[in-house]
Write a protein that holds these residues in place. Structure first.
Motif, PDB file in Angstrom:
ATOM      1  N   PRO A  45      -5.197   4.353   8.048  1.00  0.00           N
ATOM      2  CA  PRO A  45      -6.607   4.481   7.667  1.00  0.00           C
ATOM      3  C   PRO A  45      -7.186   3.138   7.239  1.00  0.00           C
ATOM      4  O   PRO A  45      -6.459   2.253   6.778  1.00  0.00           O
ATOM      5  N   PRO A  46      -8.480   2.941   7.371  1.00  0.00           N
ATOM      6  CA  PRO A  46      -9.100   1.701   6.902  1.00  0.00           C
ATOM      7  C   PRO A  46      -9.136   1.655   5.379  1.00  0.00           C
ATOM      8  O   PRO A  46      -8.800   2.628   4.705  1.00  0.00           O
ATOM      9  N   ALA A  47      -9.549   0.521   4.836  1.00  0.00           N
ATOM     10  CA  ALA A  47      -9.612   0.339   3.383  1.00  0.00           C
ATOM     11  C   ALA A  47     -10.844  -0.473   3.024  1.00  0.00           C
ATOM     12  O   ALA A  47     -11.372  -1.243   3.842  1.00  0.00           O
ATOM     13  N   GLY A  48     -11.285  -0.309   1.780  1.00  0.00           N
ATOM     14  CA  GLY A  48     -12.402  -1.102   1.304  1.00  0.00           C
ATOM     15  C   GLY A  48     -12.086  -2.579   1.295  1.00  0.00           C
ATOM     16  O   GLY A  48     -12.918  -3.417   1.657  1.00  0.00           O
ATOM     17  N   VAL A  49     -10.852  -2.915   0.864  1.00  0.00           N
ATOM     18  CA  VAL A  49     -10.368  -4.295   0.874  1.00  0.00           C
ATOM     19  C   VAL A  49      -8.971  -4.293   1.479  1.00  0.00           C
ATOM     20  O   VAL A  49      -8.108  -3.515   1.071  1.00  0.00           O
ATOM     21  N   GLN A  50      -8.736  -5.177   2.455  1.00  0.00           N
ATOM     22  CA  GLN A  50      -7.427  -5.256   3.101  1.00  0.00           C
ATOM     23  C   GLN A  50      -6.953  -6.702   3.139  1.00  0.00           C
ATOM     24  O   GLN A  50      -7.738  -7.626   3.387  1.00  0.00           O
ATOM     25  N   ALA A  51      -5.664  -6.880   2.866  1.00  0.00           N
ATOM     26  CA  ALA A  51      -5.037  -8.196   3.019  1.00  0.00           C
ATOM     27  C   ALA A  51      -3.853  -8.064   3.963  1.00  0.00           C
ATOM     28  O   ALA A  51      -3.087  -7.101   3.892  1.00  0.00           O
TER      29      ALA A  51
END
Length: 549
Positions: free
Chosen positions: A31-37
């Motif tokens: 799933p996508p995320a608000g903030v991804q690293a």
């Protein structure tokens, strides 16, 4: 953010199916995320607020090393709170071992997430739209520390670690899940636990966690709802010194290896309880979610200036409110300033003295009348005594807004509250307010929205334990029901023909049980809730004795 393109079928932990077959071969996407690293070293996420996000909040997905997520407030999230590490790429079947560079062949070993710390975060109200998600969801991670977090109000696991369902060597190892404080989790789904683990994980420890109030919901399946769950392939780990209080199951193990050490895991232990959760520098985070924090408080009596009502909602467990010793109707209440739809309460018991009478027989009530002439029961503790220094955390699933919350002793005994908090409901539930608009003297039919059929007593029987079915409308009295308040926002459903109450056999939590009518006036059922139709079950028996909320 709603699911798009092909819809959403949760494989596990929010990783959703892109294809599968009848042999349980599954391919999932992340799933996508608000903030991804990703592919990043020495990254720090500290002191941030993540709220009202449409999938996961923070994702340290792959190739992340020597990084931290510390002191963050994560609340009202559609999916996972924090995701860490590799799970499965969409082109790799999800039960495949991940152990680069050998599996998948040619994968770069630097992709493995290592030396990441997720610590001292307050995580609550996640999984608001995608229920099969976790407060912290870690996959194939190595030397990862998940310690001193405070996690509550999750529909599935608080912490999930591991992937692959395999006993073979993989990228996992030397991880820590320790000193976390976890309550009111697994409050919608089953087949997991407050802390859930998968696959071979050499050198990993699960230690010193305080897990409480993990209670099977009426809608759950019959699979495990536990404090700890070591699932397929779990091996070469130590699970020790954890306190698991008021959990539906204790430690559930499924297809584990032979090298798991279980030591000194108990149902009480004030030293572990007090050491769990946010460390002192981060304890102020708990006030962020607390509608009651520093709001005007009052009480039935006060036992001196050191124990005034304001000491029970000051976000400090070392203080507290005490009534006089002669107060046999002790209560404490808080004015929230306006009416809110509520999602969770937490009551922390006395920390410095072992006063067992204070840890049983009380109710949490909501009202819009400060005198509480009328009120709704939001939660309760019966005759069972809570452990020393413990916290009672409960889910509030009453679709109504309240301005005042009262905690009242119900046995005439002495009381003490170290700290009390209540938080607003999130997601769709926050707007689904209102009391059922029914007249207890009116007879209603209850229609199944799927079939269009009415709830009916089989054969118009007036006998105890008669079966309740769905059938076409006939105008019969056996298809007509009173909806009668019991107390608070609890109701009983009474059949016009028999005068008996809809109930559930043996108070079962199993899916698909057959409802029936019962002669006990205060009994109701877990076929549904007071503001959802109860019809639709076509098989069952019953027993009297449990209010239906």
């Amino acid at each position: 953010m709603e699911a798009s393109n092909n819809g959403y079928l949760n494989g596990q932990g929010g990783n959703y199916n892109v294809s599968s077959d009848t042999s349980n071969h599954q391919f999932v996407a992340r799933p996508p995320a608000g903030v991804q690293a990703a592919d990043a070293d020495r990254v720090s996420f500290t002191g941030n607020t993540f709220t009202q996000l449409g999938a996961s909040a923070l994702d340290l997905s792959h190739g992340v090393h020597d990084s931290t997520a510390t002191g963050n407030y994560i609340s009202d999230i559609a999916g996972n709170g924090v995701m860490v590490g590799k799970f499965s790429d969409p082109t790799v079947e999800m039960h495949t071992i991940y152990n680069p560079p050998t599996s998948p062949t040619g994968e770069d070993a630097r992709e493995v997430v290592k030396n990441v710390t997720v610590k001292d975060n307050l995580i609550t109200r996640i999984g608001q739209d995608y229920l099969g998600t976790a407060g912290i969801d870690a996959g194939f991670v190595n030397n990862t520390t998940i310690d001193h977090n405070d996690i509550s109000d999750t529909p599935w696991a608080a912490i999930s670690l591991g992937w692959g369902w395999q006993s073979a060597a993989n990228a996992e190892g030397n991880n820590s899940i320790s000193f976390n404080r976890i309550g009111n989790v697994m409050n919608r789904l089953c087949d997991s636990a407050a802390i859930y683990h998968l696959s071979n994980d050499p050198g990993t420890v699960i230690n010193g966690n305080y897990i409480h109030d993990v209670v099977r919901s009426p809608a759950d399946c019959t699979s495990a709802v536990a404090g700890l769950y070591l699932d397929e392939g779990s091996n070469n780990m130590t699970v020790s010194n954890n306190v698991l209080s008021h959990t539906d199951g204790f430690i559930n193990q499924n297809r584990n290896g032979s090298s798991i050490t279980l030591t000194n895991n108990t149902t009480s232990g004030d030293a572990v309880i007090k050491a769990s959760g946010l460390e002192p520098a981060y304890q102020g985070l708990t006030a962020k979610a607390n509608l009651a924090y520093n709001r005007p408080a009052s009480s039935s009596s006060v036992n001196g200036s050191s124990w005034v009502p304001a000491r029970a909602n000051d976000n400090n467990g070392a203080t507290g409110w005490s009534p006089t010793g002669t107060d046999t109707s002790a209560w404490w209440q808080v004015d929230l300033g306006q009416s809110y739809q509520l999602g969770q309460f937490a009551l922390t018991t006395r920390q410095d003295l072992d006063q067992t009478a204070t840890r049983s027989n009380f109710e949490i009530r909501g009202s819009n009348d400060p005198s509480f002439a009328t009120y709704t029961v939001l939660g309760r503790q019966g005759a069972t005594t809570l452990p020393l220094a413990s916290t009672l955390t409960g889910d509030i699933d009453v679709r109504r807004a309240f301005r005042y919350v009262r905690v009242a002793k119900t046995d005439g005994g002495y009381f003490f509250i170290a700290d009390f908090s209540v938080q607003q409901a999130g997601g769709a539930q926050a707007t689904a307010t209102g009391t059922p608009n029914t007249d207890p003297s009116t007879f209603y039919t209850i229609k199944n929205a799927n079939s269009g059929l009415l709830m009916d007593v089989s054969g118009a029987s007036t006998a105890d334990s008669a079966g309740v079915i769905q059938s076409t409308s006939t105008g019969s009295a056996s298809q007509q029901w009173n909806i009668v308040p019991v107390s608070g926002q609890l109701f009983k459903i009474v059949n016009r023909n028999s005068g008996k109450v809809l109930d559930m056999n043996a108070s079962s939590h199993r899916r698909g049980p057959r409802c029936s009518s019962s002669p006990t006036a205060a009994a109701t059922t877990s076929c549904g809730t007071s503001n959802r139709p109860a019809a639709g079950s076509s098989s069952a028996t019953s027993r009297a004795g449990r209010p239906w909320r």
